[in-house]
Design a protein around this motif. Structure first.
Motif: not given
Ligand SMILES: *Cc1c(COP(=O)(O)O)cnc(C)c1O
Length: 384
Positions: A169-197
């Motif tokens: 978003y406007k040259g910065k990575k999504s997931g860097s704007f909030g006080k806290f930001n959350v990613f998921s690495f569930n099996g269906n996400k863009i990259i995965t650890t099989s399950g994780g966050g």
């Protein structure tokens, strides 16, 4: 039943390098929910997103839960949350006995409507402890507008970027704007650890607390002593190894998903009644899933008819998320629409479809999907 192998919406796509990180873990006997892969994965995600620190956890849901704990969300508090999302965005609100208030989408990004958010805040007798903003299907919400409103009210933002890793978003990575930001690495996400966050923040002190809470809140004492309620939420060192190898190819995965999207647009971009999820100026969508709305009057079939037709050909397609304000689980929850009497998320749910979008889907497989959708469109034009 079709003999063709199934085409999935989004399936795990290994790079081949995962095994060497896993072997390292085995050879050094770091099989625990801590170790060099966990430390490395945290550092690498923080660097990638341009944020000070990251804490690897067992799921995206766990990361949201920890964010709420760090913001001192308690029973009876309210937390605002995007309505058009997966249930995991809001479940942790209920884990804490807090009350979710749902906010509609706006039509340009399908994400949280700044107008609805503003009205909900104006209307609030007591301000919410947090606002959970979801970046749906890989596209950032209108973060400038949302951050400005939340700053004005002094309410912290949690970015649920589970689906938008690699987007910008406007040259910065999504997931860097909030006080806290959350990613998921569930099996269906863009990259995965099989399950994780991952819980990501510039507040390193808060992330130290997050790691403490995620390991049963064990006080610094030789005996097992606990003064606070904790969780078993840390990521295993083996899975973090999978994540490190996946992160190396994230940008390739984004490019592959965007290419999938481009091929759908090439095939159907001119079809009257098909409207693909937009990508606004200054936004970079990761196109985790290609989504579109279907005007049933114009194309002569409903989203469910399309999904069922593809399903008969062993192709997985899905409706857009059912908004949380329509879920039986959240019956009676307050909901603020984009405009009076105009619920955008209801319309997106009624008319939206997600198409197979995996970075490992071959061009031939995608041609099959395109072929069967084309056949449905032909039937309509024969009728008129
Ligand atoms: C997948 C997802 C989550 C939850 O992540 P898990 O790792 O499955 O717990 C949360 N929010 C959204 C929007 C998601 O798509």
């Amino acid at each position: 039943m079709s003999q063709q192998p199934r085409i999935y919406l989004s399936s795990p796509h290994m790079s081949g390098k995962e095994q060497s990180y896993i072997n390292d873990a085995f050879e050094t006997n770091w099989i625990a929910p801590l170790g060099p892969n966990v430390d490395g994965f945290e550092r690498e995600i923080a660097t990638y997103t341009g944020v000070a620190d990251a804490a690897a956890v067992s799921s995206g849901t766990a990361a949201i839960h920890l964010a709420l704990r760090l913001l001192d969300v308690q029973a009876g508090d309210t937390v605002f949350c995007s309505s058009l999302t997966f249930v995991a965005s809001a479940n942790p609100i209920v884990y804490e006995g807090a009350v979710p208030v749902f906010i509609d989408s706006e039509p340009e990004t399908w994400n949280m409507s700044p107008d609805a958010l503003e009205r909900a805040l104006q209307d609030a007798e007591v301000l919410p402890k947090a606002v959970i903003v979801v970046n749906l299907y890989g596209q950032s919400a209108k973060m400038d507008e949302i951050m400005a409103i939340c700053d004005r009210y002094g309410v912290p933002v949690i970015e649920d970027a589970a689906e938008s890793l690699g987007a910008e978003y406007k040259g910065k990575k999504s997931g860097s704007f909030g006080k806290f930001n959350v990613f998921s690495f569930n099996g269906n996400k863009i990259i995965t650890t099989s399950g994780g966050g991952m819980l990501v923040s510039n507040d390193e002190e808060a992330l130290r607390k997050a790691r403490f809470l995620a390991t049963q809140a064990r006080d610094p004492a030789p005996h097992y002593q606990h003064s606070e309620l904790g969780y078993n939420y840390r990521m295993s060192n083996i899975l973090a190894g999978v994540g490190r190898a996946q992160l190396e190819v994230l940008d390739e995965r984004v490019n592959a998903r965007r290419a999938v999207f481009d091929r759908y647009v090439k095939a159907f971009g001119n079809v009257e009644g098909f409207d693909f999820m937009p990508e606004l100026e200054g936004f970079k969508h990761n196109r985790w899933l290609t989504t579109l709305t279907i005007d049933r009057e114009k194309v002569g079939f409903t989203p469910m008819e399309l999904i069922d037709t593809l399903s008969a050909e062993n192709i997985e397609a899905r409706p857009v998320w059912k908004p949380l304000h329509l879920q039986p689980l959240f019956e009676g929850a307050k909901y603020y629409t984009h405009a009076e009497g105009n619920s955008v998320s209801d319309e997106l749910f009624e008319n939206g479809v997600c198409l197979p979008s995996g970075s490992n889907m071959t061009v031939e497989q995608q041609q099959r999907v395109i072929h069967f959708i084309g056949e449905m469109l032909k039937k309509k034009s024969l009728q008129v």
